[in-house]
Design a protein around this motif. Structure first.
Motif, PDB file in Angstrom:
ATOM      1  N   ASP A 149      43.977  10.718  31.043  1.00  0.00           N
ATOM      2  CA  ASP A 149      44.773  11.320  29.972  1.00  0.00           C
ATOM      3  C   ASP A 149      43.987  12.324  29.135  1.00  0.00           C
ATOM      4  N   ARG A 150      42.747  11.986  28.783  1.00  0.00           N
ATOM      5  CA  ARG A 150      41.981  12.874  27.905  1.00  0.00           C
ATOM      6  C   ARG A 150      41.670  14.199  28.589  1.00  0.00           C
ATOM      7  N   THR A 151      41.309  14.124  29.878  1.00  0.00           N
ATOM      8  CA  THR A 151      41.027  15.359  30.619  1.00  0.00           C
ATOM      9  C   THR A 151      42.276  16.226  30.705  1.00  0.00           C
ATOM     10  N   LEU A 152      43.418  15.584  31.010  1.00  0.00           N
ATOM     11  CA  LEU A 152      44.662  16.326  31.125  1.00  0.00           C
ATOM     12  C   LEU A 152      45.041  16.940  29.777  1.00  0.00           C
ATOM     13  N   GLY A 153      44.789  16.182  28.698  1.00  0.00           N
ATOM     14  CA  GLY A 153      45.042  16.699  27.353  1.00  0.00           C
ATOM     15  C   GLY A 153      44.226  17.955  27.091  1.00  0.00           C
ATOM     16  N   GLN A 154      42.947  17.914  27.452  1.00  0.00           N
ATOM     17  CA  GLN A 154      42.062  19.073  27.271  1.00  0.00           C
ATOM     18  C   GLN A 154      42.504  20.243  28.142  1.00  0.00           C
ATOM     19  N   ALA A 155      42.945  19.913  29.365  1.00  0.00           N
ATOM     20  CA  ALA A 155      43.375  20.968  30.295  1.00  0.00           C
ATOM     21  C   ALA A 155      44.625  21.668  29.768  1.00  0.00           C
ATOM     22  N   LEU A 156      45.508  20.890  29.126  1.00  0.00           N
ATOM     23  CA  LEU A 156      46.726  21.468  28.548  1.00  0.00           C
ATOM     24  C   LEU A 156      46.376  22.342  27.357  1.00  0.00           C
ATOM     25  N   GLU A 157      45.500  21.804  26.501  1.00  0.00           N
ATOM     26  CA  GLU A 157      45.110  22.513  25.294  1.00  0.00           C
ATOM     27  C   GLU A 157      44.437  23.855  25.622  1.00  0.00           C
ATOM     28  N   ASN A 158      43.596  23.845  26.651  1.00  0.00           N
ATOM     29  CA  ASN A 158      42.850  25.049  27.022  1.00  0.00           C
ATOM     30  C   ASN A 158      43.530  25.804  28.164  1.00  0.00           C
ATOM     31  N   ARG A 159      44.862  25.683  28.263  1.00  0.00           N
ATOM     32  CA  ARG A 159      45.598  26.312  29.361  1.00  0.00           C
ATOM     33  C   ARG A 159      45.332  27.820  29.385  1.00  0.00           C
ATOM     34  N   VAL A 160      45.332  28.358  30.580  1.00  0.00           N
ATOM     35  CA  VAL A 160      45.000  29.772  30.795  1.00  0.00           C
ATOM     36  C   VAL A 160      46.282  30.542  31.065  1.00  0.00           C
ATOM     37  N   GLU A 161      46.492  31.641  30.318  1.00  0.00           N
ATOM     38  CA  GLU A 161      47.708  32.436  30.533  1.00  0.00           C
ATOM     39  C   GLU A 161      47.624  33.218  31.818  1.00  0.00           C
ATOM     40  N   LEU A 162      48.774  33.340  32.501  1.00  0.00           N
ATOM     41  CA  LEU A 162      48.798  34.056  33.782  1.00  0.00           C
ATOM     42  C   LEU A 162      49.458  35.411  33.640  1.00  0.00           C
TER      43      LEU A 162
END
Lengths: 204, 204
Positions: free
Chosen positions: A191-204
């Motif tokens: 969950d924490r990794t996925l949370g970080q991945a969502l927060e730092n999402r990269v725009e396409l």
């Protein structure tokens, strides 16, 4: 024979290596016994050589058999970026990513009070000295310090400690990004990794 | 440095061990580099010792650092039963089963024409000599020879070859039983093993 046999001694010494249990150690020892063409001598010789020739680089504390290691001597690398790692073996990992062309600094551990490892046991004052020398123009100017430490409690503690030490100094400090490993299944990400991945999402 | 570094050499030598890939070899080498309290010296010393002190037993060809190995010297073992194994390490396996208290004979391989290993490369004539000496009352009388070889093509070939050689001699010849391994699930047993287990079923 009252004393321990040579075979038992070799099994004992091999079983002290990481990931080598008593059974594997026995298999390796028997393989070594069966080996031909001077393998035993070469292995033994390489052990003696590693102790005699390998020491830490005077600048970055990587293992080397020269005064300065090959990364510190490489004139094609930039001086303004410094990657801080825990162990010399981590340099190989960063290198194989191909994403970094600056210099290194090996801490030789992370802060871990439970294991009795404190800041003064690590190459932290040497790191500060390198950065300060650059700021005083007595050495290569370091613009960015990347902390490539493990994403665990000890790594995080060390990162916090270094961030505090470097506060106010004119140097950019960064850490590795957290996110979803390439090729991995979202279902199995914590969950924490996925949370970080969502927060730092990269725009396409 | 034009020649290979001591660290690279150690990684190379370690990676030649069975089951040790380049990554594990690197991890082991770094561990060895970090090790303290004379570990490198002890490991290197045990390698030198194993070459200098360990040889094969004059009787059974097990590895030993004495003239005769401990199994051949043990007066509490019976002489009338001889267990034939492929490698010295197999003796440890048979011993840990606790089901055998006789003597051993190590062939140092099995017949494998594809690998260029023929009967004359193995300690087969020494085995025949031991049995014959017993029959002529020039050595301990061997009543039974148990062939504890691998249950594969090479093992079977060697068993057939030895059975032919020992034909007509006054000695009982046996091989390990095939059957369902203890603790295993019937569902995952191969057909031939299950067939043998059925055929050799034990009455209750």
């Amino acid at each position: 024979m009252l004393n321990i046999s040579a075979l038992e001694k070799l099994v004992h010494e091999l079983s002290r290596l990481p990931g080598i249990g008593p059974k594997t150690a026995q298999r390796l020892a028997y393989h070594i016994l069966r080996s031909k063409d001077g393998y035993v001598e070469r292995l033994s010789d390489s052990l003696v050589r590693i102790r005699a020739e390998v020491h830490t680089c005077v600048k970055c504390f990587n293992y080397t058999d020269t005064h300065e290691c090959k990364f510190c001597r490489d004139i094609h690398r930039t001086d303004d970026s410094l990657c801080v790692v825990e162990e010399p073996s981590d340099i190989m990992k960063v290198e194989s990513s191909g994403a970094f062309r600056g210099r290194y600094h090996v801490l030789h551990g992370v802060i871990s009070p439970l294991d009795g490892i404190n800041a003064q046991d690590l190459k932290i004052k040497e790191l500060i000295a390198r950065i300060d020398a650059g700021l005083r123009s007595e050495g290569p100017k370091i613009k960015e310090v990347i902390l490539a430490l493990d994403a665990d409690l000890e790594g995080d503690t060390t990162i916090l400690y270094l961030a505090k030490l470097l506060q106010g100094k004119e140097v950019r400090l960064s850490r590795l990004a957290h996110g979803v490993p390439i090729g991995s299944d979202i279902e199995f990400i914590d969950d924490r990794t996925l949370g970080q991945a969502l927060e730092n999402r990269v725009e396409l």
